[in-house]
Design a protein around this motif. Structure first.
Motif, mmCIF file in Angstrom:
data_model
loop_
_atom_site.group_PDB
_atom_site.id
_atom_site.type_symbol
_atom_site.label_atom_id
_atom_site.label_comp_id
_atom_site.label_asym_id
_atom_site.label_seq_id
_atom_site.Cartn_x
_atom_site.Cartn_y
_atom_site.Cartn_z
ATOM 1 N N TRP A 119 0.836 -1.200 0.000
ATOM 2 C CA TRP A 119 0.000 0.000 0.000
ATOM 3 C C TRP A 119 0.873 1.254 0.000
ATOM 4 O O TRP A 119 0.573 2.225 -0.682
ATOM 5 C CB TRP A 119 -0.924 0.002 1.219
ATOM 6 N N ASN A 120 1.946 1.221 0.756
ATOM 7 C CA ASN A 120 2.856 2.363 0.802
ATOM 8 C C ASN A 120 3.430 2.665 -0.582
ATOM 9 O O ASN A 120 3.609 3.822 -0.947
ATOM 10 C CB ASN A 120 3.987 2.091 1.801
ATOM 11 N N SER A 121 3.699 1.633 -1.369
ATOM 12 C CA SER A 121 4.272 1.850 -2.706
ATOM 13 C C SER A 121 3.284 2.548 -3.642
ATOM 14 O O SER A 121 3.686 3.215 -4.591
ATOM 15 C CB SER A 121 4.727 0.518 -3.313
ATOM 16 N N ASN A 179 0.327 7.188 9.057
ATOM 17 C CA ASN A 179 -1.094 7.428 9.308
ATOM 18 C C ASN A 179 -1.898 7.461 8.020
ATOM 19 O O ASN A 179 -3.053 7.006 7.986
ATOM 20 C CB ASN A 179 -1.284 8.737 10.089
ATOM 21 N N LEU A 180 -1.306 7.980 6.951
ATOM 22 C CA LEU A 180 -1.969 7.989 5.646
ATOM 23 C C LEU A 180 -2.216 6.567 5.152
ATOM 24 O O LEU A 180 -3.308 6.239 4.665
ATOM 25 C CB LEU A 180 -1.113 8.764 4.629
ATOM 26 N N ILE A 181 -1.219 5.706 5.297
ATOM 27 C CA ILE A 181 -1.365 4.311 4.858
ATOM 28 C C ILE A 181 -2.399 3.604 5.729
ATOM 29 O O ILE A 181 -3.265 2.883 5.213
ATOM 30 C CB ILE A 181 -0.014 3.572 4.904
ATOM 31 N N MET A 185 -5.930 1.975 4.374
ATOM 32 C CA MET A 185 -6.179 0.540 4.566
ATOM 33 C C MET A 185 -7.363 0.277 5.494
ATOM 34 O O MET A 185 -7.722 -0.883 5.737
ATOM 35 C CB MET A 185 -4.909 -0.136 5.125
ATOM 36 N N GLY A 186 -7.967 1.351 6.032
ATOM 37 C CA GLY A 186 -9.138 1.197 6.878
ATOM 38 C C GLY A 186 -8.838 1.076 8.358
ATOM 39 O O GLY A 186 -9.727 0.800 9.158
#
Length: 199
Positions: free
Chosen positions: A26-28, A190-192, A196-197
């Motif tokens: 997800w970070n990528s 925190n954004l990731i 991701m919920g």
């Protein structure tokens, strides 16, 4: 590009591996180029039989420890697993122990999830270090920490300098977010989490 290295052994528990693949995946997509961190898996075997039937093909198969260039990686992650699946066999392998020791010597982050901490103990890097592991089931793994001359702590996540150990599969996801925060920053982590919920 920055990278983290994840060790795979037969008997690995997928829930302890998946958070690192997913969080950094997800970070990528969301974290932007400056936060890009690649996950690479390695093993002594061409195919890994996980505890619960799944098979995995590692990206890197090593025949000796010199094949891993430690300087390429920010961290080493060792997901735990079940002895009934053969998890502890590879932890006794000198190649794997030497890779663990090299990460420690270079002050890289080293993470043992659940029984993954036992592999750190086998490598001799937990002596006089605070550590945790799976402490249910008559505390048999927790007692092993004492045999490795670690300083056992009954907590979910324990940090001693650059070594992190965790107590169970549930803690793997939080540890993946902690690693992301260390390697990027709290805002990005925190954004990731949010995307991701997990907010």
């Amino acid at each position: 590009m920055r990278k983290i290295l994840v060790f795979l052994s037969n008997g690995v528990e997928i829930l302890e591996l998946a958070p690192f693949i997913d969080v950094f995946g997800w970070n990528s997509v969301i974290g932007g180029k400056k936060n890009l961190i690649e996950v690479e898996t390695f093993s002594l075997r061409e195919s890994i039989n996980c505890t619960w039937t799944l098979q995995i093909k590692p990206q890197i198969i090593i025949s000796n420890e010199e094949e891993i260039d430690i300087d390429q990686y920010e961290a080493l992650v060792i997901p735990g697993g079940f002895g009934m699946g053969g998890f502890f066999v590879d932890g006794k392998n000198l190649k794997i122990q030497n890779i663990i020791k090299k990460f420690i010597e270079k002050k890289k982050i080293v993470i043992g999830i659940c029984t993954g901490a036992i592999l750190l103990g086998e490598a001799g890097v937990l002596k006089n270090k605070k550590a945790t592991t799976y402490f249910l089931d008559n505390e048999r793994y927790f007692k092993q920490l004492k045999n490795f001359e670690a300083l056992p702590v009954k907590e979910r996540i324990v940090r001693d300098e650059n070594i992190f150990t965790t107590a169970n599969p549930e803690s793997a996801l939080e540890m993946a977010f902690i690693l992301l925060k260390i390697l990027t920053d709290e805002k990005n982590m925190n954004l990731i989490r949010l995307n991701m919920g997990y907010n």
